[in-house]
Design a protein around this motif. Structure first.
Motif, short mmCIF file in Angstrom:
data_model
loop_
_atom_site.label_atom_id
_atom_site.label_comp_id
_atom_site.label_asym_id
_atom_site.label_seq_id
_atom_site.Cartn_x
_atom_site.Cartn_y
_atom_site.Cartn_z
N ALA A 85 -103.50 -46.74 -7.83
CA ALA A 85 -104.60 -46.51 -6.88
C ALA A 85 -104.06 -46.35 -5.46
O ALA A 85 -104.51 -45.48 -4.70
CB ALA A 85 -105.59 -47.67 -6.95
N ARG A 86 -103.10 -47.16 -5.10
CA ARG A 86 -102.51 -47.05 -3.75
C ARG A 86 -101.77 -45.73 -3.60
O ARG A 86 -101.87 -45.08 -2.55
CB ARG A 86 -101.54 -48.22 -3.52
CG ARG A 86 -100.93 -48.23 -2.12
CD ARG A 86 -99.96 -49.37 -1.96
NE ARG A 86 -98.85 -49.25 -2.89
CZ ARG A 86 -97.89 -50.18 -3.04
NH1 ARG A 86 -97.96 -51.31 -2.35
NH2 ARG A 86 -96.91 -49.99 -3.89
N GLU A 87 -101.04 -45.32 -4.66
CA GLU A 87 -100.31 -44.07 -4.59
C GLU A 87 -101.26 -42.88 -4.48
O GLU A 87 -101.00 -41.94 -3.71
CB GLU A 87 -99.43 -43.93 -5.84
CG GLU A 87 -98.28 -42.95 -5.69
CD GLU A 87 -97.29 -43.39 -4.63
OE1 GLU A 87 -96.81 -42.50 -3.90
OE2 GLU A 87 -97.00 -44.60 -4.54
N GLU A 88 -102.36 -42.94 -5.20
CA GLU A 88 -103.34 -41.86 -5.13
C GLU A 88 -103.96 -41.78 -3.72
O GLU A 88 -104.19 -40.68 -3.19
CB GLU A 88 -104.43 -42.09 -6.17
CG GLU A 88 -105.39 -40.92 -6.32
CD GLU A 88 -106.33 -41.11 -7.50
OE1 GLU A 88 -106.92 -40.11 -7.97
OE2 GLU A 88 -106.48 -42.26 -7.97
N ARG A 89 -104.21 -42.94 -3.13
CA ARG A 89 -104.76 -42.96 -1.79
C ARG A 89 -103.76 -42.38 -0.77
O ARG A 89 -104.13 -41.60 0.11
CB ARG A 89 -105.12 -44.40 -1.40
CG ARG A 89 -105.80 -44.53 -0.04
CD ARG A 89 -106.24 -45.96 0.22
NE ARG A 89 -105.11 -46.88 0.30
CZ ARG A 89 -104.82 -47.78 -0.63
NH1 ARG A 89 -105.55 -47.86 -1.72
NH2 ARG A 89 -103.80 -48.59 -0.49
N GLU A 90 -102.50 -42.75 -0.92
CA GLU A 90 -101.48 -42.25 0.00
C GLU A 90 -101.28 -40.74 -0.14
O GLU A 90 -101.03 -40.04 0.84
CB GLU A 90 -100.15 -42.98 -0.24
CG GLU A 90 -100.20 -44.45 0.17
CD GLU A 90 -98.93 -45.19 -0.21
OE1 GLU A 90 -98.11 -44.60 -0.96
OE2 GLU A 90 -98.76 -46.34 0.21
#
Length: 233
Positions: A85-90
């Motif tokens: 989820a963090r990678e997708e946001r970044e």
């Protein structure tokens, strides 16, 4: 006309993950159940009590293994989902920076700067999240945490190992129960250790003897304590 053939290799380490878990669960089921049965039998309990103790050990151990594995793998799955989820946001906030980060990873693997940038650009175009999940986070679809599958597999492996001492107790007369348990369980441990080593490409005899030694130590200590308690009570 010469045809190109795909070169496929198999490695001994390819199946060691599931194999290690299966052998560990079976060893745990076999040793813990056999140790408990030997301890109860050494305490001069009757045959029915020994069989009840064996079945109870199987059920308690299998449920404990399943619950522990489910909790452990669920924590791993939660961490993986949070990372994704963090990678997708970044990726949504700074795709250029994420592409540069991916290129730097490939460059650290030995690719030239130009090649690394080209590979990163192409992979970002195809599936940016999958590329970062695999090469930055080290996650692959086949290696993702699956709590329910892990719990069922651990319980099944434990039950498979615990079945051996239960069968021995069910079919063996009291007069030869203890030596029969020792012989059957140590033989099963030898086969488990040798099988795991053979599949992994290691020395089967060395691994088998190692598993037998530590299994015998565990069962011997439990039998000794059961004998002492049985005479003291």
């Amino acid at each position: 006309m010469t045809r190109l053939r795909l070169h496929r290799e198999t490695h001994n380490s390819d199946g060691t993950g599931w194999l290690r878990a299966a052998v560990l669960g079976a060893n745990d089921g076999l040793i813990s159940t056999a140790s408990l049965v030997l301890g109860v039998a050494a305490a001069a309990a009757d045959h029915r009590a020994v069989l009840i103790a064996a079945v109870a050990a199987l059920l308690a151990g299998a449920l404990s293994m399943a619950a522990g594995e489910y909790v452990s793998v669920s924590s791993q799955a939660d961490a993986e989902h949070a990372d994704l989820a963090r990678e997708e946001r970044e990726l949504g906030e700074d795709p250029v920076g994420e592409q540069a980060e991916l290129a730097s990873i490939y460059e650290s693997w030995g690719l030239r700067s130009e090649t690394a940038a080209e590979v990163a650009a192409q992979l970002m175009t195809e599936d940016a999240l999958a590329a970062h999940a695999r090469d930055e986070l080290g996650l692959s679809p086949t290696g993702r945490a699956r709590p329910i599958q892990a719990a069922l597999a651990s319980a099944a492996a434990f039950i498979a190992g615990a079945a051996a001492p239960i069968i021995v107790v069910a079919v063996t007369p009291d007069a030869i129960l203890v030596p029969a348990l020792w012989g059957a369980c140590l033989s099963a441990l030898l086969m488990l250790g040798a099988l795991a080593a053979y599949v992994g490409g290691a020395n089967p005899w060395r691994a088998g003897i190692r598993v037998v030694f530590w299994g015998a130590v565990a069962m011997g200590i439990t039998a000794f304590v059961g004998n002492v308690v049985g005479h003291a009570v």
